[in-house]
Scaffold this motif. Sequence first.
Motif, mmCIF file in Angstrom:
data_model
loop_
_atom_site.group_PDB
_atom_site.id
_atom_site.type_symbol
_atom_site.label_atom_id
_atom_site.label_comp_id
_atom_site.label_asym_id
_atom_site.label_seq_id
_atom_site.Cartn_x
_atom_site.Cartn_y
_atom_site.Cartn_z
ATOM 1 N N ARG A 155 0.801 -1.188 0.081
ATOM 2 C CA ARG A 155 0.124 -0.120 0.127
ATOM 3 C C ARG A 155 0.827 1.379 0.151
ATOM 4 O O ARG A 155 1.389 1.638 1.104
ATOM 5 C CB ARG A 155 -0.976 0.052 1.131
ATOM 6 N N SER B 283 0.709 7.853 -6.601
ATOM 7 C CA SER B 283 0.248 6.757 -7.562
ATOM 8 C C SER B 283 1.546 5.752 -7.775
ATOM 9 O O SER B 283 2.874 6.145 -7.419
ATOM 10 C CB SER B 283 0.211 7.259 -8.887
ATOM 11 N N VAL B 284 1.448 4.578 -8.323
ATOM 12 C CA VAL B 284 2.508 3.670 -8.317
ATOM 13 C C VAL B 284 3.431 4.312 -9.430
ATOM 14 O O VAL B 284 4.694 4.039 -9.246
ATOM 15 C CB VAL B 284 2.086 2.288 -8.846
ATOM 16 N N TRP C 243 -2.841 1.642 -9.171
ATOM 17 C CA TRP C 243 -2.584 1.721 -7.902
ATOM 18 C C TRP C 243 -2.620 0.191 -7.695
ATOM 19 O O TRP C 243 -3.360 -0.641 -8.274
ATOM 20 C CB TRP C 243 -3.656 2.243 -6.901
ATOM 21 N N CYS D 268 -1.594 -4.345 -9.940
ATOM 22 C CA CYS D 268 -2.251 -3.166 -9.900
ATOM 23 C C CYS D 268 -3.569 -3.050 -10.835
ATOM 24 O O CYS D 268 -3.622 -3.640 -11.762
ATOM 25 C CB CYS D 268 -1.507 -2.086 -10.297
ATOM 26 N N GLU E 68 -6.880 2.847 -12.032
ATOM 27 C CA GLU E 68 -8.212 3.442 -11.166
ATOM 28 C C GLU E 68 -8.997 4.378 -12.117
ATOM 29 O O GLU E 68 -9.986 4.848 -11.672
ATOM 30 C CB GLU E 68 -7.770 4.107 -9.889
#
Length: 222
Positions: free
Chosen positions: A11, A16-17, A31, A132, A135
């Motif tokens: 997490r 953002s990743v 995400w 992931c 989103e």
Amino acid sequence: MLRQPPIGRWRPKGRSVARSAGLPLFYRAPWPLDSRRHAGKRLGPADFGFARQTNSIPLNAIEFPSAVRQYPIVFTASDPAVPVAVVGLRDRENLYVQGDGSWAPGTYVPAYARRYPFILVENPEQKQFTVCIDEASASLRDGEGEPLFEGDAPAAAAIRARDFCSAFQAQTVATRAFADAVAGAGLLIENRAQVALRDGRALGMSGFRVIDEAKFNALPDE
């Protein structure tokens, strides 16, 4: 052998990743799948509208026999060389995505597009990949569709996504080795194509490479 990546463990805190400048094609806000963050979220029917504004899609080598029946397969002009399926004649044009977001019936859908909105992102700290979801995807919904989680446990949709992404990643590694070998052997050459349209107009396409057939045939058998 690629280990099964986790779902709902990593997490990141408040970001953002991937940074927007380095996001993979199609992805806008990936995400890690998380049972708390994505509680109640559902996966709707496939909608390929996200692929409407591209004229090429990456391919893995295992897809060549299926993809070549409908698409020219070329290599990117930049290094490292990446094989892609040509899906449009103009920039930001995909001739296979229909008005309703469906893919043209009876044609092969590249795995890169079928994988969306999921993707594996490497977590350098844990030295592993994490599943992931984008989103920003229109397929991620609140009301209808398949649930991503059942309580704290990943549901069938999330498990299928993990397995598909794992297989895709393994094939991507194999494809990179293949493309590097092709480039290393000096087989890739820049090319151009002239396309005659039905209305008599002509389009020129460039910015891609192909395998030089003469150089390929001259390779030693081994």
